[in-house]
Design an enzyme around this catalytic site. Structure first.
Site, short mmCIF file in Angstrom:
data_model
loop_
_atom_site.label_atom_id
_atom_site.label_comp_id
_atom_site.label_asym_id
_atom_site.label_seq_id
_atom_site.Cartn_x
_atom_site.Cartn_y
_atom_site.Cartn_z
N TYR A 1 -1.18 -0.30 10.24
CA TYR A 1 -1.37 -0.86 8.89
C TYR A 1 -0.19 -0.46 8.01
O TYR A 1 0.45 -1.31 7.37
CB TYR A 1 -2.70 -0.36 8.31
CG TYR A 1 -2.92 -0.75 6.87
CD1 TYR A 1 -3.20 -2.06 6.51
CD2 TYR A 1 -2.85 0.21 5.85
CE1 TYR A 1 -3.40 -2.42 5.19
CE2 TYR A 1 -3.05 -0.13 4.52
CZ TYR A 1 -3.32 -1.45 4.20
OH TYR A 1 -3.51 -1.81 2.89
N SER B 1 0.85 -1.20 0.00
CA SER B 1 0.00 0.00 0.00
C SER B 1 0.88 1.24 0.00
O SER B 1 1.98 1.23 0.56
CB SER B 1 -0.87 -0.01 1.26
OG SER B 1 -1.51 1.23 1.43
N1 LIG Z 1 -8.73 -1.67 -0.42
C1 LIG Z 1 -7.82 -0.70 -0.50
O1 LIG Z 1 -8.15 0.51 -0.62
C2 LIG Z 1 -6.36 -1.06 -0.49
C3 LIG Z 1 -5.42 -0.02 -0.60
C4 LIG Z 1 -4.07 -0.34 -0.59
C5 LIG Z 1 -3.67 -1.67 -0.47
N2 LIG Z 1 -4.60 -2.64 -0.34
C6 LIG Z 1 -4.14 -4.02 -0.19
O2 LIG Z 1 -4.71 -4.82 -1.21
C7 LIG Z 1 -4.88 -6.16 -0.72
C8 LIG Z 1 -6.29 -6.64 -1.00
O3 LIG Z 1 -7.20 -5.72 -0.41
P1 LIG Z 1 -8.77 -5.82 -0.65
O4 LIG Z 1 -9.30 -4.43 -0.49
O5 LIG Z 1 -9.07 -6.58 -1.88
O6 LIG Z 1 -9.19 -6.66 0.66
P2 LIG Z 1 -10.54 -7.43 1.00
O7 LIG Z 1 -10.70 -7.29 2.49
O8 LIG Z 1 -11.66 -6.99 0.12
O9 LIG Z 1 -10.20 -8.94 0.64
C9 LIG Z 1 -9.20 -9.62 1.34
C10 LIG Z 1 -9.48 -11.10 1.34
O10 LIG Z 1 -8.45 -11.70 2.11
C11 LIG Z 1 -9.02 -12.68 2.95
N3 LIG Z 1 -8.19 -12.85 4.13
C12 LIG Z 1 -8.12 -12.03 5.22
N4 LIG Z 1 -7.29 -12.52 6.13
C13 LIG Z 1 -6.80 -13.68 5.61
C14 LIG Z 1 -5.91 -14.65 6.10
N5 LIG Z 1 -5.36 -14.54 7.33
N6 LIG Z 1 -5.60 -15.72 5.32
C15 LIG Z 1 -6.18 -15.85 4.09
N7 LIG Z 1 -7.05 -14.95 3.58
C16 LIG Z 1 -7.37 -13.89 4.34
C17 LIG Z 1 -10.40 -12.16 3.30
O11 LIG Z 1 -11.27 -13.21 3.70
C18 LIG Z 1 -10.82 -11.48 2.00
O12 LIG Z 1 -11.57 -12.34 1.15
C19 LIG Z 1 -4.50 -6.13 0.76
O13 LIG Z 1 -3.16 -6.58 0.91
C20 LIG Z 1 -4.59 -4.67 1.12
O14 LIG Z 1 -3.74 -4.32 2.21
C21 LIG Z 1 -5.94 -2.38 -0.36
#
Ligand SMILES: NC(=O)c1ccc[n+]([C@@H]2O[C@H](COP(=O)([O-])OP(=O)(O)OC[C@H]3O[C@@H](n4cnc5c(N)ncnc54)[C@H](O)[C@@H]3O)[C@@H](O)[C@H]2O)c1
Length: 251
Positions: A166, A152
């Site tokens: 985070y 991120s």
């Molecule tokens: N959403 C944002 O704005 C954003 C911004 C920057 C970075 N990110 C990064 O992008 C990635 C994906 O984010 P997203 O928004 O799609 O998240 P999300 O929460 O929509 O989906 C994440 C998925 O990971 C699964 N998960 C959670 N903990 C887990 C574990 N311990 N083992 C296996 N699976 C697990 C959840 O069940 C979920 O289905 C993450 O690494 C997040 O930090 C997201």
């Protein structure tokens, strides 16, 4: 989930493991790698999500299986990697996408209890370490591999919005990846990160951000970047952090 690129074969014969791929960014990455010809193991903590995404990929003509398990538990990760190896083959491409964690709310450091710190570090750093540890020796032995970690921009810049733990845990995974990349030079295995800006939460998310593209990120934006980093064409790219952020951050 419609892949961003036309079906191709740059990952034909490869096996990809995408963590946290039961929804959101990970599901988009899984679809893109399947469209690139990889057999995809769809990991998620929640079995129903992983099964649904894997079934969708198979319905679109891809090869995919659910790989249910918690990336914060090293024994569970070893077990699911063994299962993936038996059913699809050894993992060539690891996408460390699982993150955040569940129930995340914005909270300033001074308001955050000490016992809340661990869940960020366990998922965003240890999750990456566990999955990398369980797959990287095999990649090195076979002379080819790709590790791509979804990080991120909160891991590269300070923000006043209550994301200190985070951001610290996402920064830790970036630091780890840079060092591992150089340890693995000469093995055929590259290690890179993508640093995401703010992503959409779905079709009802109408937030208009102030940065140049004035839109939130879509899973397909990330999927295209990961596909490139996972491809044979990216053999000379390692130890890098690619910003996928709509121009919100320019480094
Ligand atoms: N959403 C944002 O704005 C954003 C911004 C920057 C970075 N990110 C990064 O992008 C990635 C994906 O984010 P997203 O928004 O799609 O998240 P999300 O929460 O929509 O989906 C994440 C998925 O990971 C699964 N998960 C959670 N903990 C887990 C574990 N311990 N083992 C296996 N699976 C697990 C959840 O069940 C979920 O289905 C993450 O690494 C997040 O930090 C997201």
């Amino acid at each position: 989930m419609t892949p961003v690129a036309a079906p191709g074969s740059d990952l034909a014969g490869r096996v990809a493991l995408v963590t946290g791929a039961g929804q959101g960014v990970g599901a988009g990455v899984a679809a893109e790698l399947a469209a690139a010809g990889a057999a995809v193991a769809v990991n998620d903590l929640q079995a129903d999500r992983a099964e649904r995404v894997a079934a969708d990929l198979r319905a679109e003509g891809g090869t995919a299986r659910a790989a249910v398990g918690d990336v914060t538990d090293f024994a569970a990760v070893q077990h699911l990697v063994d299962e993936v190896t038996d059913r699809l083959g050894p993992v060539d491409v690891l996408v460390n996408n699982a993150g955040i964690p569940a129930g995340f709310t914005l909270r300033r450091f001074r308001d955050m209890p000490v016992e809340d710190w661990d869940k960020f570090v366990r998922l965003n750093l240890y999750g990456v370490l566990h999955c990398t540890k369980a797959t990287v020796d095999g990649m090195c032995a076979r002379g080819w591999g790709r590790v791509v970690t979804v990080s991120s921009e909160a891991g590269r810049m300070g923000l006043p919005s209550g994301v200190s733990l985070y951001g610290a845990s996402k920064a830790a995974a970036i630091g780890f990846s840079r060092h591992l990349a150089l340890e693995l030079v000469g093995t055929g295995v590259t290690v890179n990160c993508v640093a995401l800006g703010l992503m959409t939460t779905g079709p009802d998310d109408h937030r208009k951000p102030p940065w140049p593209t004035a839109r939130l990120g879509e899973p397909t934006d990330v999927a295209a970047a990961v596909r490139y980093l996972a491809s044979p064409s990216a053999a000379w790219v390692t130890g890098q952090v690619l910003g996928v952020n709509g121009g919100a951050v320019t480094l």
